[in-house]
Write a protein that holds these residues in place. Structure first.
Motif, PDB file in Angstrom:
ATOM      1  N   GLU A  10       0.869  -1.263   0.086  1.00  0.00           N
ATOM      2  CA  GLU A  10       0.082  -0.034   0.006  1.00  0.00           C
ATOM      3  C   GLU A  10       0.819   1.261  -0.105  1.00  0.00           C
ATOM      4  OE1 GLU A  10      -2.863  -0.651   3.117  1.00  0.00           O
ATOM      5  OE2 GLU A  10      -4.122  -1.801   1.489  1.00  0.00           O
ATOM      6  N   THR A  11       1.984   1.326   0.401  1.00  0.00           N
ATOM      7  CA  THR A  11       2.797   2.509   0.327  1.00  0.00           C
ATOM      8  C   THR A  11       3.527   2.719  -0.918  1.00  0.00           C
ATOM      9  OG1 THR A  11       4.922   1.527   1.469  1.00  0.00           O
ATOM     10  CG2 THR A  11       3.457   2.488   2.820  1.00  0.00           C
ATOM     11  N   GLN A  12       3.450   1.477  -1.893  1.00  0.00           N
ATOM     12  CA  GLN A  12       4.381   1.513  -2.973  1.00  0.00           C
ATOM     13  C   GLN A  12       3.539   1.566  -4.171  1.00  0.00           C
ATOM     14  OE1 GLN A  12       7.783   0.734  -2.839  1.00  0.00           O
ATOM     15  NE2 GLN A  12       7.173   1.000  -0.591  1.00  0.00           N
ATOM     16  N   SER A  13       2.443   1.040  -4.008  1.00  0.00           N
ATOM     17  CA  SER A  13       1.241   0.891  -5.229  1.00  0.00           C
ATOM     18  C   SER A  13       0.782   2.289  -5.622  1.00  0.00           C
ATOM     19  CB  SER A  13       0.061   0.098  -5.226  1.00  0.00           C
ATOM     20  OG  SER A  13      -0.733   0.634  -3.955  1.00  0.00           O
ATOM     21  N   PRO A  14       0.787   3.240  -5.043  1.00  0.00           N
ATOM     22  CA  PRO A  14       0.059   4.554  -5.448  1.00  0.00           C
ATOM     23  C   PRO A  14       0.860   5.026  -6.687  1.00  0.00           C
ATOM     24  CG  PRO A  14      -0.359   4.696  -3.252  1.00  0.00           C
ATOM     25  CD  PRO A  14       0.708   3.469  -3.606  1.00  0.00           C
ATOM     26  N   ARG A  15       2.354   5.157  -6.337  1.00  0.00           N
ATOM     27  CA  ARG A  15       3.273   5.535  -7.656  1.00  0.00           C
ATOM     28  C   ARG A  15       3.067   4.820  -8.793  1.00  0.00           C
ATOM     29  NH1 ARG A  15       9.564   4.426  -7.058  1.00  0.00           N
ATOM     30  NH2 ARG A  15       8.434   2.827  -5.436  1.00  0.00           N
ATOM     31  N   TYR A  16       3.077   3.400  -8.432  1.00  0.00           N
ATOM     32  CA  TYR A  16       2.935   2.587  -9.825  1.00  0.00           C
ATOM     33  C   TYR A  16       1.602   2.668 -10.479  1.00  0.00           C
ATOM     34  CZ  TYR A  16       7.293   0.279  -8.471  1.00  0.00           C
ATOM     35  OH  TYR A  16       8.612  -0.085  -8.417  1.00  0.00           O
ATOM     36  N   PHE A  17       0.437   2.628  -9.563  1.00  0.00           N
ATOM     37  CA  PHE A  17      -0.651   2.636 -10.018  1.00  0.00           C
ATOM     38  C   PHE A  17      -1.088   4.119 -10.894  1.00  0.00           C
ATOM     39  CE2 PHE A  17      -3.514  -0.510  -7.401  1.00  0.00           C
ATOM     40  CZ  PHE A  17      -2.745  -1.417  -8.176  1.00  0.00           C
ATOM     41  N   SER A  18      -0.403   5.009 -10.386  1.00  0.00           N
ATOM     42  CA  SER A  18      -0.424   6.453 -11.068  1.00  0.00           C
ATOM     43  C   SER A  18      -0.022   6.307 -12.524  1.00  0.00           C
ATOM     44  CB  SER A  18       0.032   7.553 -10.217  1.00  0.00           C
ATOM     45  OG  SER A  18      -0.600   7.834  -9.018  1.00  0.00           O
ATOM     46  N   ALA A  19       1.100   5.631 -12.591  1.00  0.00           N
ATOM     47  CA  ALA A  19       1.830   5.563 -13.800  1.00  0.00           C
ATOM     48  C   ALA A  19       1.300   4.632 -14.783  1.00  0.00           C
ATOM     49  CB  ALA A  19       3.257   5.058 -13.544  1.00  0.00           C
ATOM     50  N   ILE A  20       0.742   3.358 -14.320  1.00  0.00           N
ATOM     51  CA  ILE A  20      -0.251   2.700 -15.001  1.00  0.00           C
ATOM     52  C   ILE A  20      -1.379   3.307 -15.733  1.00  0.00           C
ATOM     53  CG2 ILE A  20      -1.653   0.327 -15.011  1.00  0.00           C
ATOM     54  CD1 ILE A  20       0.783  -0.601 -13.154  1.00  0.00           C
ATOM     55  N   ARG A  21      -2.159   3.888 -14.700  1.00  0.00           N
ATOM     56  CA  ARG A  21      -3.626   4.496 -15.061  1.00  0.00           C
ATOM     57  C   ARG A  21      -3.251   5.473 -16.154  1.00  0.00           C
ATOM     58  NH1 ARG A  21      -4.858   9.368 -13.911  1.00  0.00           N
ATOM     59  NH2 ARG A  21      -6.996   9.992 -13.683  1.00  0.00           N
ATOM     60  N   GLN A  22      -2.029   6.424 -16.008  1.00  0.00           N
ATOM     61  CA  GLN A  22      -1.938   7.533 -16.950  1.00  0.00           C
ATOM     62  C   GLN A  22      -1.357   6.494 -18.589  1.00  0.00           C
ATOM     63  OE1 GLN A  22      -2.303  10.694 -16.237  1.00  0.00           O
ATOM     64  NE2 GLN A  22      -2.351  10.781 -18.576  1.00  0.00           N
ATOM     65  N   GLY A  23      -0.851   5.697 -18.353  1.00  0.00           N
ATOM     66  CA  GLY A  23      -0.454   4.883 -19.654  1.00  0.00           C
ATOM     67  C   GLY A  23      -1.645   4.398 -20.221  1.00  0.00           C
ATOM     68  N   LEU A  24      -2.303   3.737 -19.557  1.00  0.00           N
ATOM     69  CA  LEU A  24      -3.625   3.207 -20.082  1.00  0.00           C
ATOM     70  C   LEU A  24      -4.643   4.335 -20.809  1.00  0.00           C
ATOM     71  CD1 LEU A  24      -4.668   0.621 -17.196  1.00  0.00           C
ATOM     72  CD2 LEU A  24      -3.822  -0.024 -19.444  1.00  0.00           C
ATOM     73  N   HIS A  77      -7.702   2.736  -6.046  1.00  0.00           N
ATOM     74  CA  HIS A  77      -6.728   2.191  -5.365  1.00  0.00           C
ATOM     75  C   HIS A  77      -5.645   3.314  -4.854  1.00  0.00           C
ATOM     76  CE1 HIS A  77      -7.307  -2.034  -4.576  1.00  0.00           C
ATOM     77  NE2 HIS A  77      -7.994  -2.321  -5.635  1.00  0.00           N
ATOM     78  N   ILE A  78      -5.295   4.148  -5.700  1.00  0.00           N
ATOM     79  CA  ILE A  78      -4.312   5.251  -5.483  1.00  0.00           C
ATOM     80  C   ILE A  78      -4.844   5.757  -4.167  1.00  0.00           C
ATOM     81  CG2 ILE A  78      -3.572   7.441  -6.231  1.00  0.00           C
ATOM     82  CD1 ILE A  78      -3.872   6.257  -9.151  1.00  0.00           C
ATOM     83  N   LYS A  79      -6.367   6.399  -4.052  1.00  0.00           N
ATOM     84  CA  LYS A  79      -6.513   6.946  -2.925  1.00  0.00           C
ATOM     85  C   LYS A  79      -6.545   6.279  -1.452  1.00  0.00           C
ATOM     86  CE  LYS A  79     -10.628   9.870  -1.551  1.00  0.00           C
ATOM     87  NZ  LYS A  79     -10.473   9.551  -0.098  1.00  0.00           N
ATOM     88  N   ALA A  80      -7.273   5.109  -1.593  1.00  0.00           N
ATOM     89  CA  ALA A  80      -7.004   4.013  -0.432  1.00  0.00           C
ATOM     90  C   ALA A  80      -5.749   3.881  -0.168  1.00  0.00           C
ATOM     91  CB  ALA A  80      -8.231   2.985  -0.803  1.00  0.00           C
ATOM     92  N   ASP A  81      -4.985   3.465  -0.858  1.00  0.00           N
ATOM     93  CA  ASP A  81      -3.593   2.978  -0.552  1.00  0.00           C
ATOM     94  C   ASP A  81      -2.621   4.107   0.088  1.00  0.00           C
ATOM     95  OD1 ASP A  81      -4.396   0.611  -1.480  1.00  0.00           O
ATOM     96  OD2 ASP A  81      -3.200   0.676  -3.089  1.00  0.00           O
ATOM     97  N   VAL A  82      -2.978   5.368  -0.408  1.00  0.00           N
ATOM     98  CA  VAL A  82      -2.154   6.532   0.269  1.00  0.00           C
ATOM     99  C   VAL A  82      -2.806   6.646   1.481  1.00  0.00           C
ATOM    100  CG1 VAL A  82      -1.838   8.880   0.349  1.00  0.00           C
ATOM    101  CG2 VAL A  82      -1.635   7.670  -1.883  1.00  0.00           C
ATOM    102  N   GLU A  83      -3.913   6.532   1.822  1.00  0.00           N
ATOM    103  CA  GLU A  83      -4.662   6.510   3.416  1.00  0.00           C
ATOM    104  C   GLU A  83      -3.881   5.371   4.237  1.00  0.00           C
ATOM    105  OE1 GLU A  83      -8.688   6.875   2.634  1.00  0.00           O
ATOM    106  OE2 GLU A  83      -8.472   8.768   1.904  1.00  0.00           O
ATOM    107  N   HIS A  84      -4.164   4.158   3.690  1.00  0.00           N
ATOM    108  CA  HIS A  84      -3.568   2.835   4.166  1.00  0.00           C
ATOM    109  C   HIS A  84      -2.248   2.877   4.539  1.00  0.00           C
ATOM    110  CE1 HIS A  84      -7.332   0.587   2.768  1.00  0.00           C
ATOM    111  NE2 HIS A  84      -7.762   1.602   3.483  1.00  0.00           N
ATOM    112  N   GLY A  85      -1.375   3.285   3.731  1.00  0.00           N
ATOM    113  CA  GLY A  85      -0.005   3.290   4.065  1.00  0.00           C
ATOM    114  C   GLY A  85       0.521   4.530   4.962  1.00  0.00           C
ATOM    115  N   ASP A  86      -0.399   5.473   5.061  1.00  0.00           N
ATOM    116  CA  ASP A  86      -0.063   6.741   5.918  1.00  0.00           C
ATOM    117  C   ASP A  86      -0.220   6.067   7.260  1.00  0.00           C
ATOM    118  OD1 ASP A  86       0.792   8.221   3.776  1.00  0.00           O
ATOM    119  OD2 ASP A  86      -1.181   9.569   3.890  1.00  0.00           O
TER     120      ASP A  86
END
Length: 136
Positions: free
Chosen positions: A52-66, A81-90
């Motif tokens: 959850e602390t790692q995925s927002p960075r990857y998901f943002s890039a994947i989302r933009q590529g799609l 997932h980007i929003k939830a994973d930032v909250e969970h990771g924090d």
């Protein structure tokens, strides 16, 4: 699976039964180990830091590529997932401060670092298989 089937016309059944990359299996095994064979704090920290602390960075890039390359319009899965994973990771630091005992700090640290390493290994495998096109 439904996202890939609906967005790209992939065969859902074929995706479900596809052979996983060794790096994918390794990541899954690390997470399963901490979920089933460690304390609940170690399990949450492994998932929280490793995913959850790692995925927002990857998901943002994947989302933009799609969006940019495949004209995908429905990005709800990634946005959510980007929003939830930032909250969970924090919340991981709060969890550790509240529940870690001095005698458990080393095990908690190990859970976090092993999970982060496994997550990075998984993405190295994705790069190897789908960008550099070298599969075992």
């Amino acid at each position: 699976l439904d996202f890939a089937a609906n967005s790209f016309g992939a065969d859902r059944n074929a995706l479900y039964h596809s052979t996983l990359l060794p790096e994918t299996l390794a990541f899954m095994r690390v997470e399963e180990h901490y979920a089933h064979h460690a304390t609940w704090v170690e399990g949450l920290v492994a998932l929280g830091f490793g995913l959850e602390t790692q995925s927002p960075r990857y998901f943002s890039a994947i989302r933009q590529g799609l969006v940019d390359h495949y004209e995908v319009k429905d990005t709800f899965y990634y946005d959510m997932h980007i929003k939830a994973d930032v909250e969970h990771g924090d919340s991981m630091e709060q969890l550790i401060r509240a529940y870690a005992k001095p005698e458990s700090v080393e095990a908690i640290w190990k859970a976090a670092t092993e999970s982060i390493d496994a997550y990075q290994l998984w993405h190295d495998g994705l790069y190897r298989a789908y960008v550099s096109h070298t599969r075992p």
